[in-house]
Design an enzyme around this catalytic site. Structure first.
Site, PDB file in Angstrom:
ATOM      1  N   LYS A 232      43.627  75.694  -3.648  1.00 10.42           N
ATOM      2  CA  LYS A 232      44.531  75.078  -4.619  1.00 10.42           C
ATOM      3  C   LYS A 232      45.498  74.135  -3.898  1.00 10.42           C
ATOM      4  CE  LYS A 232      48.502  75.823  -6.459  1.00 10.42           C
ATOM      5  NZ  LYS A 232      48.960  74.427  -6.611  1.00 10.42           N
TER       6      LYS A 232
ATOM      7  N   GLU B 177      51.895  80.550   6.441  1.00 12.28           N
ATOM      8  CA  GLU B 177      52.473  79.474   7.270  1.00 12.28           C
ATOM      9  C   GLU B 177      53.644  78.935   6.469  1.00 12.28           C
ATOM     10  OE1 GLU B 177      51.378  78.631  10.193  1.00 12.28           O
ATOM     11  OE2 GLU B 177      49.287  79.258  10.288  1.00 12.28           O
TER      12      GLU B 177
ATOM     13  N   CYS C 166      57.026  71.003   8.249  1.00 13.45           N
ATOM     14  CA  CYS C 166      57.500  72.380   8.408  1.00 13.45           C
ATOM     15  C   CYS C 166      58.079  72.605   9.791  1.00 13.45           C
ATOM     16  CB  CYS C 166      56.355  73.341   8.151  1.00 13.45           C
ATOM     17  SG  CYS C 166      54.901  72.904   9.105  1.00 13.45           S
TER      18      CYS C 166
ATOM     19  N   GLU D 115      66.488  75.086   5.752  1.00 14.89           N
ATOM     20  CA  GLU D 115      65.460  74.050   5.863  1.00 14.89           C
ATOM     21  C   GLU D 115      65.729  72.981   4.799  1.00 14.89           C
ATOM     22  OE1 GLU D 115      61.417  74.819   4.457  1.00 14.89           O
ATOM     23  OE2 GLU D 115      60.686  73.934   6.325  1.00 14.89           O
TER      24      GLU D 115
END
Ligand code: NAD
Length: 486
Positions: A192, A266, A300, A398
């Site tokens: 997906k 992850e 990331c 983040e």
């Protein structure tokens, strides 16, 4: 004698736009059992170009019944795929890699239009690396018993049907990172993609048809978070491989806990990039650029916390300010562009919120001033903050945008303490001219990937993955294979 022209710091480039002549269908179905089909849900989502907000296409939104069809197809295909001779599987992976190379320009343009990243990056990084992952894993197919030895020396078994969910920042590359090792090990896949960037995964589905991959071995179902939830919850999925935010990763971990499903995550990061006084400073400043401003900082493992030794802080900040000014922000399809568009309005609003927080907390913002940003689309000038305290939000959370928090340190111990002062542990950068120091510091940093005198370098043979709240499991290389072997 003619007078030499006055040196100028702003050079005008002739625009060098890439042609947008790539076929985009007005509507895409779901890729299930080797064919595109209408979603049972009857629903679709618009996908737009974030650089100008132009409508690109409608992608289908799979519901639980569609997800079930894809899982059933993957289960059926597993019977013969897992027993296929290793070299037969390798043949398909090689073919996919070659086809990605042959269609590279088209894939790069499509990626840039759908994601907003500069064509320079999609052309030179994303697409070649995606092909490299298929090539690399093709080579592993008949060597799995050496990658993961079994007691009787037989080839290790695949896990089974793998549900794979990926984010929007490296759409085709993340698909390759997930699909290639799964197939090499004999698993079948339901993938997906992210709802804002599904077009290259759907193009990959066309490539899978072109190379005659047996039906059901890879199924690609589009949709938003709800579709991902349905895939995670499906009883007949043996493994979930998720790349995305830490919050969603936590939610997935709680759903799969207590079931037999395998899981790899992850997740996010807030990675330190440490410059010692003995580093080659110009090289380190270039490293900062690739650590935080590549892909608009939507990476990331971005080096979003810059830690500079106090004695060289003024020099580094001044050089960084100058270098930042030379970045060209604008049309992602222009080959001169360094920084493109933010992927979505919601992501832009999130980044702007953090910038406001940084200013409110008393940090000083330095930004590239570019008066010619396009009127439409989602744009954020690259910037960095000085006067940042470790407790500031911009130093802890983040941001996933082109925003860098700069802090200083006095001793190597303080550098390590500040680097590890985070709930994340995805990557780190160390800049020093002394190998022994790099080794000593790397040993103490809690991060899955540590670069020395470089940043954001990837290779299909090198494992990538996190530590702490950045997730678990590795992708790439021999370590990445174990995530797909029983
Ligand atoms: P996200 O978590 O919102 O979405 C990621 C994917 O999960 C999308 O396909 C989304 O549709 C799907 N999803 C959303 N909710 C779900 C749910 N409840 N169940 C199942 N699937 C669900 O993340 P994002 O905003 O697309 O991506 C940005 C994040 O991804 C950042 O935090 C970034 O650090 C992280 N990321 C990590 C890596 C890595 O390798 N560690 C790589 C790229 C991005």
């Amino acid at each position: 004698m003619t007078t030499p022209a006055t040196p100028t710091t702003s050079w005008e480039y002739a625009p060098a736009p890439e042609s947008t002549k790539v076929e985009i269908k007005s509507q895409y179905g779901l890729f299930i059992d080797g064919t595109f089909r209408e979603p049972r849900s009857g629903r679709s989502i618009a996908t737009i170009n974030p650089a100008n907000e132009a409508h690109l296409s409608q992608i289908s939104e799979a519901d639980a019944a569609d997800v079930n069809l894809a899982v059933v197809a993957a289960r059926r295909a597993l019977k013969s795929w897992r027993r296929a001779p290793a070299l037969e599987r390798a043949k398909y992976l090689y073919r996919i890699a070659r086809r990605i190379q042959e269609r590279a320009r088209e894939l790069a343009v499509l990626e840039t239009m759908d994601n907003g990243k500069p064509i320079r990056e999609s052309r030179d990084e994303d697409i070649p690396l995606a092909a490299a992952h298929f090539f690399h894993h093709a080579g592993w197919c008949d060597k799995l018993r050496w990658a993961s030895p079994t007691a009787d020396g037989s080839a290790p078994e695949p896990i089974g049907v793998c549900g794979q969910i990926i984010p929007w920042n490296f759409p085709l590359l993340m698909a390759a990172w997930k699909i290639a090792p799964a197939l090499a090990c004999g698993n079948t896949v339901v993938l997906k993609p992210a709802e804002t960037t599904s077009l290259t995964a759907l193009r990959l589905a066309e490539i899978l048809q072109e190379v005659d991959l047996p039906p059901g071995v890879v199924n690609i179902i589009t949709g938003a978070g709800e579709t991902g939830r349905d895939l995670v919850a499906h009883d007949d999925v043996d493994k979930i491989a998720f790349t995305g935010s830490t919050d969603v990763g936590r939610a997935i971990a709680s759903v799969t806990a207590g079931t037999k499903k395998r899981l790899t995550l992850e997740l996010g990061g807030k990675s330190p990039n440490i410059i010692f006084a003995d580093a080659a400073i110009d090289q380190a400043v270039e490293g900062v650029v690739s650590a935080i401003w590549v892909n608009q900082g939507q990476v990331c493992c971005a080096g979003s916390r810059l830690l500079v030794e106090e004695s060289i802080a003024d020099e580094v900040i001044e050089k960084l300010r100058l270098r930042m000014r030379s970045l060209r922000v604008g049309d992602p399809l222009d080959k001169n562009t360094d920084v493109g568009a933010i992927n979505s309005r919601s992501q832009l609003e999130r980044i702007e919120g953090y910038i406001r927080d940084g200013i409110a907390e008393g940090a000083q913002r330095h930004e590239v001033s570019n008066a010619t940003l396009p009127a439409k689309g989602f744009w954020c000038n690259p910037c960095f903050f000085t006067g940042v305290q470790p407790a500031h939000k911009i130093a802890r959370e983040e941001i996933f945008g082109p925003v860098l928090a700069v802090m200083t340190f006095r001793t190597p111990d303080e550098a390590v303490a500040r680097a590890n002062n985070t709930m994340y542990g995805l990557s780190a950068g160390i800049w020093t001219s002394r190998g022994s120091k790099a080794y000593e510091i790397a040993r103490q940093i809690k991060a899955g990937v540590i670069w020395c005198n470089t940043f954001n370098q990837f290779d299909a043979a090198a494992p990538f993955g996190g530590y702490r709240e950045s997730g678990f499991g590795r992708e790439g290389g021999r370590s990445g294979l174990s995530a797909y072997l029983a």
